[in-house]
Design a protein around this motif. Structure first.
Motif, mmCIF file in Angstrom:
data_model
loop_
_atom_site.group_PDB
_atom_site.id
_atom_site.type_symbol
_atom_site.label_atom_id
_atom_site.label_comp_id
_atom_site.label_asym_id
_atom_site.label_seq_id
_atom_site.Cartn_x
_atom_site.Cartn_y
_atom_site.Cartn_z
ATOM 1 N N THR A 196 0.847 -1.189 0.000
ATOM 2 C CA THR A 196 0.000 0.000 0.000
ATOM 3 C C THR A 196 0.884 1.241 0.000
ATOM 4 O OG1 THR A 196 -1.612 -1.223 1.325
ATOM 5 C CG2 THR A 196 -1.875 1.175 1.200
ATOM 6 N N PRO A 197 0.823 2.063 -1.074
ATOM 7 C CA PRO A 197 1.661 3.263 -1.116
ATOM 8 C C PRO A 197 1.199 4.310 -0.102
ATOM 9 C CG PRO A 197 0.509 2.919 -3.221
ATOM 10 C CD PRO A 197 0.053 1.868 -2.279
ATOM 11 N N VAL A 198 2.174 4.983 0.519
ATOM 12 C CA VAL A 198 1.915 6.073 1.468
ATOM 13 C C VAL A 198 3.005 7.118 1.308
ATOM 14 C CG1 VAL A 198 0.725 4.650 3.196
ATOM 15 C CG2 VAL A 198 3.194 4.921 3.321
ATOM 16 N N LYS A 199 2.808 8.258 1.935
ATOM 17 C CA LYS A 199 3.863 9.282 2.012
ATOM 18 C C LYS A 199 4.293 9.383 3.460
ATOM 19 C CE LYS A 199 3.560 12.156 -1.926
ATOM 20 N NZ LYS A 199 4.755 12.626 -2.526
ATOM 21 N N ILE A 200 5.591 9.360 3.688
ATOM 22 C CA ILE A 200 6.161 9.503 5.030
ATOM 23 C C ILE A 200 7.155 10.652 4.970
ATOM 24 C CG2 ILE A 200 7.576 8.405 6.830
ATOM 25 C CD1 ILE A 200 4.868 7.081 6.611
ATOM 26 N N ALA A 201 6.922 11.674 5.778
ATOM 27 C CA ALA A 201 7.800 12.848 5.830
ATOM 28 C C ALA A 201 8.058 13.419 4.435
ATOM 29 C CB ALA A 201 9.112 12.508 6.550
ATOM 30 N N GLY A 202 7.045 13.383 3.578
ATOM 31 C CA GLY A 202 7.152 13.986 2.256
ATOM 32 C C GLY A 202 7.715 13.102 1.164
ATOM 33 N N TYR A 219 14.167 7.158 0.059
ATOM 34 C CA TYR A 219 14.832 8.295 0.693
ATOM 35 C C TYR A 219 15.568 9.142 -0.349
ATOM 36 C CZ TYR A 219 18.547 4.783 0.587
ATOM 37 O OH TYR A 219 19.430 3.819 0.198
ATOM 38 N N PRO A 220 15.938 10.378 -0.001
ATOM 39 C CA PRO A 220 16.626 11.248 -0.961
ATOM 40 C C PRO A 220 18.013 10.693 -1.302
ATOM 41 C CG PRO A 220 16.572 12.269 1.214
ATOM 42 C CD PRO A 220 15.744 11.023 1.299
ATOM 43 N N HIS A 270 20.974 15.106 -3.405
ATOM 44 C CA HIS A 270 20.752 15.345 -1.982
ATOM 45 C C HIS A 270 21.973 14.840 -1.215
ATOM 46 C CE1 HIS A 270 16.545 16.190 -2.894
ATOM 47 N NE2 HIS A 270 16.571 15.107 -3.658
ATOM 48 N N PRO A 271 23.000 15.682 -1.061
ATOM 49 C CA PRO A 271 24.232 15.227 -0.409
ATOM 50 C C PRO A 271 24.034 14.954 1.084
ATOM 51 C CG PRO A 271 24.361 17.571 -0.915
ATOM 52 C CD PRO A 271 23.080 17.066 -1.493
ATOM 53 N N GLU A 330 19.168 12.320 7.754
ATOM 54 C CA GLU A 330 18.112 13.118 8.389
ATOM 55 C C GLU A 330 16.733 12.549 8.054
ATOM 56 O OE1 GLU A 330 18.928 17.042 6.997
ATOM 57 O OE2 GLU A 330 20.568 17.341 8.430
ATOM 58 N N TYR A 331 16.552 12.141 6.806
ATOM 59 C CA TYR A 331 15.267 11.561 6.424
ATOM 60 C C TYR A 331 15.015 10.254 7.172
ATOM 61 C CZ TYR A 331 11.515 9.206 4.230
ATOM 62 O OH TYR A 331 10.349 8.523 4.049
ATOM 63 N N ALA A 332 16.055 9.438 7.344
ATOM 64 C CA ALA A 332 15.902 8.166 8.073
ATOM 65 C C ALA A 332 15.393 8.453 9.480
ATOM 66 C CB ALA A 332 17.224 7.410 8.104
ATOM 67 N N ARG A 333 15.935 9.470 10.111
ATOM 68 C CA ARG A 333 15.474 9.847 11.453
ATOM 69 C C ARG A 333 14.007 10.286 11.413
ATOM 70 N NH1 ARG A 333 15.072 14.591 13.251
ATOM 71 N NH2 ARG A 333 16.619 15.507 11.872
ATOM 72 N N GLU A 334 13.651 11.107 10.423
ATOM 73 C CA GLU A 334 12.258 11.579 10.292
ATOM 74 C C GLU A 334 11.311 10.403 10.050
ATOM 75 O OE1 GLU A 334 12.027 14.574 7.262
ATOM 76 O OE2 GLU A 334 13.599 15.764 8.188
ATOM 77 N N ALA A 335 11.702 9.469 9.215
ATOM 78 C CA ALA A 335 10.852 8.313 8.924
ATOM 79 C C ALA A 335 10.679 7.459 10.179
ATOM 80 C CB ALA A 335 11.461 7.477 7.796
#
Length: 137
Positions: A57-63, A116-117, A122-123, A129-134
């Protein structure tokens, strides 16, 4: 573009060949951006088939795009947060979906596979940072 349908066996062989080519080019002096984009396009388009009973099921997590992958034996109180491989420059959850579903089945958990970016757009530390947000989401 003409769509090409490959059997899972041919997809696996083609993917292995592309990875070997990428490693060989890296050893000869680096990978250019064109090669990165070709590998990304391949991994976003092709993946191995999901096991019987798997539901994605597709979702959006932290954008960012993500997918909940559940198996019949998945329990709501167990979650596997999965970040695909690819050295932060390549790959996608679709390429790893079969393995994620099998891990979810073994763990009796539902799995959240996140996109993730990727570098170089996205250096570092964008992916971290995204891993933490997710994880927090």
């Amino acid at each position: 573009m003409i769509p090409i349908t490959l059997s899972p066996n041919r997809r696996t062989r083609l993917f292995k060949w592309m990875v070997k080519l990428m490693i060989a080019r890296q050893e000869k002096g680096g990978i250019n951006e064109s090669m990165i984009y070709k590998m990304r396009a391949f991994s976003a388009r092709y993946g191995l088939p999901m096991p019987s009973g798997a539901v994605s099921t597709p979702v959006k997590i932290a954008g960012y795009e993500a997918a909940w992958i559940k198996m019949p034996e998945s329990r709501a109180d167990r979650v596997l947060l999965y970040f695909h491989g690819g050295g932060y420059v390549n790959s996608s959850p679709k390429m790893h979906a079969q393995m994620i579903a099998r891990m979810a089945s073994t763990l009796q958990a539902r799995a959240l596979a996140v996109e993730y970016p990727l570098a170089p757009e996205h250096p570092y530390p964008a992916a971290l940072e995204y891993a933490r947000e997710a994880y927090q989401a």
